[in-house]
Design an enzyme around this catalytic site. Sequence first.
Site, PDB file in Angstrom:
ATOM      1  N   ASP A   1      51.204  39.006  49.753  1.00 48.73           N
ATOM      2  CA  ASP A   1      52.373  39.548  49.068  1.00 48.73           C
ATOM      3  C   ASP A   1      52.047  40.674  48.093  1.00 48.73           C
ATOM      4  O   ASP A   1      52.808  40.939  47.167  1.00 48.73           O
ATOM      5  CB  ASP A   1      53.080  38.424  48.307  1.00 48.73           C
ATOM      6  CG  ASP A   1      52.111  37.578  47.484  1.00 48.73           C
ATOM      7  OD1 ASP A   1      51.072  38.125  47.048  1.00 48.73           O
ATOM      8  OD2 ASP A   1      52.364  36.376  47.296  1.00 48.73           O
TER       9      ASP A   1
ATOM     10  N   GLU B   1      49.771  34.198  55.999  1.00 47.62           N
ATOM     11  CA  GLU B   1      50.249  33.531  54.784  1.00 47.62           C
ATOM     12  C   GLU B   1      51.699  33.925  54.514  1.00 47.62           C
ATOM     13  O   GLU B   1      52.079  34.343  53.432  1.00 47.62           O
ATOM     14  CB  GLU B   1      49.367  33.823  53.573  1.00 47.62           C
ATOM     15  CG  GLU B   1      49.596  32.837  52.435  1.00 47.62           C
ATOM     16  CD  GLU B   1      48.736  33.113  51.221  1.00 47.62           C
ATOM     17  OE1 GLU B   1      48.010  32.212  50.812  1.00 47.62           O
ATOM     18  OE2 GLU B   1      48.809  34.245  50.683  1.00 47.62           O
TER      19      GLU B   1
ATOM     20  N   HIS C   1      45.345  36.545  35.149  1.00 45.66           N
ATOM     21  CA  HIS C   1      45.585  37.959  35.432  1.00 45.66           C
ATOM     22  C   HIS C   1      47.041  38.309  35.652  1.00 45.66           C
ATOM     23  O   HIS C   1      47.393  39.486  35.668  1.00 45.66           O
ATOM     24  CB  HIS C   1      44.803  38.389  36.677  1.00 45.66           C
ATOM     25  CG  HIS C   1      45.419  37.916  37.959  1.00 45.66           C
ATOM     26  ND1 HIS C   1      45.286  36.628  38.409  1.00 45.66           N
ATOM     27  CD2 HIS C   1      46.190  38.562  38.875  1.00 45.66           C
ATOM     28  CE1 HIS C   1      45.928  36.488  39.552  1.00 45.66           C
ATOM     29  NE2 HIS C   1      46.494  37.638  39.864  1.00 45.66           N
TER      30      HIS C   1
ATOM     31  N   ARG D   1      50.745  39.558  35.946  1.00 45.72           N
ATOM     32  CA  ARG D   1      51.501  40.533  35.163  1.00 45.72           C
ATOM     33  C   ARG D   1      52.479  39.840  34.220  1.00 45.72           C
ATOM     34  O   ARG D   1      52.660  40.245  33.063  1.00 45.72           O
ATOM     35  CB  ARG D   1      52.285  41.467  36.093  1.00 45.72           C
ATOM     36  CG  ARG D   1      51.442  42.484  36.826  1.00 45.72           C
ATOM     37  CD  ARG D   1      52.315  43.297  37.773  1.00 45.72           C
ATOM     38  NE  ARG D   1      51.530  44.228  38.573  1.00 45.72           N
ATOM     39  CZ  ARG D   1      51.321  45.498  38.255  1.00 45.72           C
ATOM     40  NH1 ARG D   1      51.843  45.973  37.140  1.00 45.72           N
ATOM     41  NH2 ARG D   1      50.610  46.282  39.028  1.00 45.72           N
TER      42      ARG D   1
ATOM     43  N   GLU E   1      55.375  40.120  43.528  1.00 50.43           N
ATOM     44  CA  GLU E   1      54.973  39.454  44.774  1.00 50.43           C
ATOM     45  C   GLU E   1      56.122  38.757  45.496  1.00 50.43           C
ATOM     46  O   GLU E   1      56.190  38.756  46.738  1.00 50.43           O
ATOM     47  CB  GLU E   1      53.851  38.458  44.489  1.00 50.43           C
ATOM     48  CG  GLU E   1      52.508  39.096  44.150  1.00 50.43           C
ATOM     49  CD  GLU E   1      52.349  39.428  42.684  1.00 50.43           C
ATOM     50  OE1 GLU E   1      51.230  39.823  42.291  1.00 50.43           O
ATOM     51  OE2 GLU E   1      53.340  39.307  41.917  1.00 50.43           O
TER      52      GLU E   1
ATOM     53  N   HIS F   1      39.239  39.628  34.528  1.00 52.53           N
ATOM     54  CA  HIS F   1      39.864  40.619  35.401  1.00 52.53           C
ATOM     55  C   HIS F   1      39.671  42.024  34.840  1.00 52.53           C
ATOM     56  O   HIS F   1      39.576  42.225  33.624  1.00 52.53           O
ATOM     57  CB  HIS F   1      41.353  40.303  35.536  1.00 52.53           C
ATOM     58  CG  HIS F   1      42.018  40.953  36.698  1.00 52.53           C
ATOM     59  ND1 HIS F   1      42.499  42.245  36.664  1.00 52.53           N
ATOM     60  CD2 HIS F   1      42.300  40.496  37.941  1.00 52.53           C
ATOM     61  CE1 HIS F   1      43.041  42.546  37.825  1.00 52.53           C
ATOM     62  NE2 HIS F   1      42.941  41.507  38.618  1.00 52.53           N
TER      63      HIS F   1
END
Length: 384
Positions: free
Chosen positions: A92, A114, A199, A201, A128, A231
């Site tokens: 995604d 997936e 990590h 957002r 995503e 990250h």
Amino acid sequence: MLVLGTRPEAIKLAPVARAMALSPLFEPLVVTTGQHREMLHQMLGLLRVPVHTQLDVMRDRQQLSTLTARLVDGLGEVVRAERPDLVVVQGDTTTALTGALAAFYEHVPIAHVEAGLRTGVLDNPFPEELNRRLIGRMARWHFAPTQRAADHLTAEGVPGAEVFTTGNTVIDNLLWVLEEGTGQSLFRTRLRRVLVTLHRRENQGAVMRSMGRALRRLADRGDVEMVLPLHKSPAVREALLPELTDHPHIEIAEPLGYLDFSATLAACDLVLTDSGGIQEEAPTLGKPALVLRTTTERPEAVEAGAARLVGTEPEAILEAAVHLLDDPAAYARMATAGNPFGDGHATDRIIAQLAEDFGADADDGDAAELVTTRTEGPGSYSTA
């Protein structure tokens, strides 16, 4: 053509690329977008995945709209030049979305590995959730990791004959890497070993700073060794480094290569993460996972008891971690829950389905072997 740009995409498409390279029926052309450029190419070499084409689209702090436009343009040029029979995307990411768009614009069929993950909240995780829904409108083959994911797709109107429940290729690759045995764990003591990855957002900024304070309090117990591969995102580093630097029980490392990360995961006692992929890998190794998010597109792990969705509030994170560290029975229940995401043979099912649908000659020994590994009927394999 297999399109990938991030480390998770490389991990989950590597077994597909290796299997295609070993088959006389396929010629895999791996295209990387550079979305995780620093982390990617050395790892692909270690995973024995040669790269055919490299794009260089990343710029520091660029907007998603800019990245999306650059990727569609660059990938469109590659698709027109190579004219593949099929484009494979995974998951995604922005790379996956734009890889599918570039293929769709050139009338090339799309396979989505997936497929079918959903939180039901369009902007969480961002971007995503939207990306995977859009890919689902373009793909011809939807390789869902679980029956729940397959059901999401059919509920959205995807024809059942185009949906295949295969398990997740991340398990295939994890087992391959651990069998190779070439990774090194970062844990150095016999204290309780806690692996942390952050990590997302939606967690960045004040939320992540408060999560960092909770992690420091956990390390203050004195019986915990914490490893945090940090990250590359400047926003992540700005949030976490002020909270976690210079603690004797916290090892802050640069992002680990996949082999070393797998070894570190195998050596830990507990995982705290906002990642998606680790929720799939940890149960195979018997590692309880606390998911530091408010939603998850992988509820199967939570329902199986292998993971727990604890949110992002510092007190909730600390309470959940302390409970598992101090209650052996609770820990054992999560550690032995099993993995609902697969048995290590997802790649076999994907390759077999593609071989059959591309009309492989059943008289060919390799083709016949591939086709017979596919469970009869779309969606008939269940990892439950």
